[in-house]
Design a protein around this motif. Structure first.
Motif, PDB file in Angstrom:
ATOM      1  N   MET A 156      12.915   1.907 -16.134  1.00 41.35           N
ATOM      2  CA  MET A 156      13.343   0.924 -15.119  1.00 41.35           C
ATOM      3  C   MET A 156      12.221  -0.097 -14.887  1.00 41.35           C
ATOM      4  O   MET A 156      11.154   0.287 -14.418  1.00 41.35           O
ATOM      5  CB  MET A 156      13.663   1.685 -13.818  1.00 41.35           C
ATOM      6  N   PRO A 157      12.416  -1.333 -15.238  1.00 38.51           N
ATOM      7  CA  PRO A 157      11.330  -2.313 -15.039  1.00 38.51           C
ATOM      8  C   PRO A 157      11.016  -2.516 -13.555  1.00 38.51           C
ATOM      9  O   PRO A 157      11.919  -2.424 -12.714  1.00 38.51           O
ATOM     10  CB  PRO A 157      11.900  -3.611 -15.622  1.00 38.51           C
ATOM     11  N   PHE A 158       9.763  -2.732 -13.249  1.00 38.58           N
ATOM     12  CA  PHE A 158       9.373  -3.093 -11.886  1.00 38.58           C
ATOM     13  C   PHE A 158       8.322  -4.197 -11.969  1.00 38.58           C
ATOM     14  O   PHE A 158       7.724  -4.424 -13.019  1.00 38.58           O
ATOM     15  CB  PHE A 158       8.848  -1.883 -11.107  1.00 38.58           C
ATOM     16  N   VAL A 159       8.134  -4.884 -10.870  1.00 38.83           N
ATOM     17  CA  VAL A 159       7.175  -5.982 -10.836  1.00 38.83           C
ATOM     18  C   VAL A 159       5.972  -5.554 -10.013  1.00 38.83           C
ATOM     19  O   VAL A 159       6.062  -5.385  -8.799  1.00 38.83           O
ATOM     20  CB  VAL A 159       7.793  -7.256 -10.226  1.00 38.83           C
ATOM     21  N   SER A 160       4.851  -5.345 -10.687  1.00 36.00           N
ATOM     22  CA  SER A 160       3.602  -5.024  -9.999  1.00 36.00           C
ATOM     23  C   SER A 160       2.885  -6.325  -9.685  1.00 36.00           C
ATOM     24  O   SER A 160       2.835  -7.227 -10.522  1.00 36.00           O
ATOM     25  CB  SER A 160       2.721  -4.153 -10.906  1.00 36.00           C
ATOM     26  N   ALA A 161       2.357  -6.420  -8.477  1.00 37.42           N
ATOM     27  CA  ALA A 161       1.709  -7.673  -8.096  1.00 37.42           C
ATOM     28  C   ALA A 161       0.493  -7.418  -7.220  1.00 37.42           C
ATOM     29  O   ALA A 161       0.397  -6.381  -6.556  1.00 37.42           O
ATOM     30  CB  ALA A 161       2.702  -8.560  -7.332  1.00 37.42           C
ATOM     31  N   ILE A 162      -0.415  -8.344  -7.253  1.00 36.26           N
ATOM     32  CA  ILE A 162      -1.521  -8.376  -6.306  1.00 36.26           C
ATOM     33  C   ILE A 162      -1.212  -9.509  -5.339  1.00 36.26           C
ATOM     34  O   ILE A 162      -1.058 -10.659  -5.750  1.00 36.26           O
ATOM     35  CB  ILE A 162      -2.868  -8.637  -7.013  1.00 36.26           C
ATOM     36  N   VAL A 163      -1.060  -9.142  -4.066  1.00 32.19           N
ATOM     37  CA  VAL A 163      -0.665 -10.119  -3.045  1.00 32.19           C
ATOM     38  C   VAL A 163      -1.868 -10.446  -2.172  1.00 32.19           C
ATOM     39  O   VAL A 163      -2.577  -9.538  -1.712  1.00 32.19           O
ATOM     40  CB  VAL A 163       0.472  -9.533  -2.167  1.00 32.19           C
ATOM     41  N   ARG A 164      -2.099 -11.744  -1.957  1.00 28.91           N
ATOM     42  CA  ARG A 164      -3.131 -12.150  -0.988  1.00 28.91           C
ATOM     43  C   ARG A 164      -2.432 -12.629   0.269  1.00 28.91           C
ATOM     44  O   ARG A 164      -1.650 -13.585   0.225  1.00 28.91           O
ATOM     45  CB  ARG A 164      -4.028 -13.249  -1.551  1.00 28.91           C
ATOM     46  N   THR A 165      -2.685 -11.938   1.359  1.00 33.93           N
ATOM     47  CA  THR A 165      -2.012 -12.314   2.602  1.00 33.93           C
ATOM     48  C   THR A 165      -2.689 -13.559   3.182  1.00 33.93           C
ATOM     49  O   THR A 165      -3.800 -13.925   2.773  1.00 33.93           O
ATOM     50  CB  THR A 165      -2.066 -11.172   3.638  1.00 33.93           C
ATOM     51  N   ASP A 166      -2.006 -14.190   4.137  1.00 31.90           N
ATOM     52  CA  ASP A 166      -2.522 -15.447   4.686  1.00 31.90           C
ATOM     53  C   ASP A 166      -3.866 -15.266   5.383  1.00 31.90           C
ATOM     54  O   ASP A 166      -4.645 -16.208   5.496  1.00 31.90           O
ATOM     55  CB  ASP A 166      -1.506 -16.067   5.656  1.00 31.90           C
ATOM     56  N   ASP A 167      -4.142 -14.012   5.872  1.00 36.27           N
ATOM     57  CA  ASP A 167      -5.450 -13.788   6.513  1.00 36.27           C
ATOM     58  C   ASP A 167      -6.516 -13.340   5.516  1.00 36.27           C
ATOM     59  O   ASP A 167      -7.614 -12.959   5.898  1.00 36.27           O
ATOM     60  CB  ASP A 167      -5.317 -12.807   7.682  1.00 36.27           C
ATOM     61  N   GLY A 168      -6.171 -13.326   4.200  1.00 40.93           N
ATOM     62  CA  GLY A 168      -7.184 -13.069   3.188  1.00 40.93           C
ATOM     63  C   GLY A 168      -7.293 -11.631   2.722  1.00 40.93           C
ATOM     64  O   GLY A 168      -8.157 -11.300   1.910  1.00 40.93           O
TER      65      GLY A 168
END
Lengths: 405, 60
Positions: B1-13
């Protein structure tokens, strides 16, 4: 560019690697012992001459692999270091021997790297764990189940895909096709290397259409698991100077041996940074050796995935800053290009038995600098660089130079 | 099952490793630099019927 024998220098005296493959009938000690004996014979010394042994094996270092090898090649009572340092395990074993020689404790040392992985499947992220049937918070974060695949991924294909995509995001000329071309090159190179696990050319179409593992890396852009061993014998310049001239001529100088770990970066808690420690290692190695990237006749770098190789062109300074896409598109890292990279076939096709990899890269450079690489020989090579990186992270860089005639 | 791994930078850094959910797992649907927002999503049920949830991010 060739090197003279100064007393405080350190040299590769002998080198050997087994073919990387899957060996159902040989165990780890068989493979490691074969390479150890091969490297000693190549250097025209015996185990009785060895003052220190370092043995790298990521999965067997805690099982005393070095001492188990001694039971096959000779128990002389010398110090033994069992080394595990992620994918930089083999390079770290070499460095342990380097430091013993530099300290004056040893004149001759043996570094062995070996791994038996078989068909291990993908590594990282606790991929093999099964879910509990009853959810109970446990561990540091109170997770009720394995989180890889739910909270992003720490699997190796995933991590190196992300590193490649970050580079592609910052550089418009880098995309799926450039990453695929890296794999095309390394599969092509491996057809000339009888020691490679795979020796088969694939077309760009076959590479781009093979099963997607972690975008943009397809199956043919990922290294395999496998079995194998490699070994090098190192010697002090002082001792080498007393050896016969035909031995001196085949010796290769270790002009730099560098090991780095991660400096702090603001996102280092959530993703490995494979770039900064490689850049730091390269800068230290070039300065120590007095060699620039433009002087390198060949490079063996850590292409665990095609994305990794592309970004390391930039990290090692093999291309203009930001120019990794143009470098591969212009043929720069091909065996007839400006700086041949992974003429062995690289991890992608030569294979990646983890503990052996960092020693095998030094074997490869050594073999070219001696002019003994057969069909894959880079003609006239006098300076080469071997690079490995293991996540956590550890990066090893060795710069080698041919002996002056 | 494909999934999307991501590194997220929130607005507060703050940096977060997570999945991008509620979108196709294709290079066309997911672009580096795209804005996302927090989205809680179920990741399984145990034999006692207890549901586990994870935090992800969906296209904003």
């Amino acid at each position: 560019m060739t090197a003279k024998i100064s007393p405080d220098s350190v040299w590769v005296l002998g080198a050997h690697m087994t073919r990387f493959a899957r060996y159902p009938d040989l165990d780890l000690i068989d493979l490691a012992s074969e390479s150890a004996m091969g490297a000693l014979a190549d250097g025209e010394v015996t185990v009785a001459d060895v003052d220190v042994l370092a043995c790298g094996s990521l999965f067997q270092a805690s099982g005393g692999i070095g001492q188990r090898i001694q039971k096959q090649i000779g128990q002389t009572g010398v110090p033994v270091y069992n080394v595990a340092n992620a994918c930089a395990t083999g390079a770290t074993a070499i460095r342990a021997v380097m430091m013993a020689i530099r300290s004056g404790e040893a004149e001759i040392g043996l570094a062995v790297g070996a791994e038996k992985m078989g068909k291990m499947g993908l590594l990282g992220g606790g991929a093999a764990k099964k879910e509990k049937k009853v959810f109970e918070p446990s561990g540091r974060y109170g997770a009720v189940t394995g989180v890889d695949g739910y909270l992003g991924t720490e699997t190796m294909p995933g991590v190196f895909a992300q590193a490649g995509m970050a580079y592609a995001h910052d550089h418009d000329e880098v995309g799926f096709e450039q990453f695929a071309r890296v794999a095309y090159k390394n599969h092509l190179h491996s057809t000339l290397n009888p020691l490679a696990q795979y020796q088969k050319e694939f077309s760009m179409g076959e590479i781009m259409e093979s099963p997607m593992m972690s975008y943009p890396n397809t199956l043919l852009m990922c290294c395999p698991t496998g079995d194998g061993a490699a070994a090098v014998v190192l010697v002090s310049g002082e001792r080498l100077a007393s050896m016969p001239s035909h031995v001196q001529k085949r010796a290769v100088k270790v002009s730099a041996s560098v090991l780095t770990s991660d400096p702090f970066t603001e996102d280092c808690q959530v993703q490995p940074d494979v770039n900064t420690l490689t850049r730091n290692a390269a800068a230290q190695a070039y300065e120590t050796a007095g060699v620039g990237a433009e002087d390198l006749d060949l490079v063996e770098l850590h292409d665990c995935f095609a994305t990794a190789e592309l970004i390391h062109y930039d990290n090692l300074g093999l291309c203009e800053p930001g120019g990794a896409g143009e470098f591969i598109d212009s043929g720069g890292p091909f065996r007839d290009g400006a700086t041949p990279v992974n003429v062995s076939g690289g991890l992608i096709s030569k294979g990646h038995p983890i503990g052996a990899t960092g020693v095998a890269n030094v074997f490869e450079i050594t073999t070219h600098l001696r002019g003994e690489a057969g069909d894959r020989q880079v003609e006239g090579a006098t300076v080469g660089l071997a690079h490995v990186i293991g996540l956590g992270s550890a990066c090893g860089v060795h710069i080698l130079e041919k002996a002056a005639a | 099952m494909p999934f999307v791994s991501a590194i997220v930078r929130t607005d507060d850094g703050t940096w977060v490793r997570s999945n991008v959910v509620n979108c196709d797992a294709t290079p066309e649907a997911v672009k580096l630099g795209m804005r996302v927002r927090l989205a809680i999503y179920p990741i399984g049920t145990d034999d006692d019927g207890t549901e586990a949830v994870a935090f992800g991010y969906e296209p904003a």
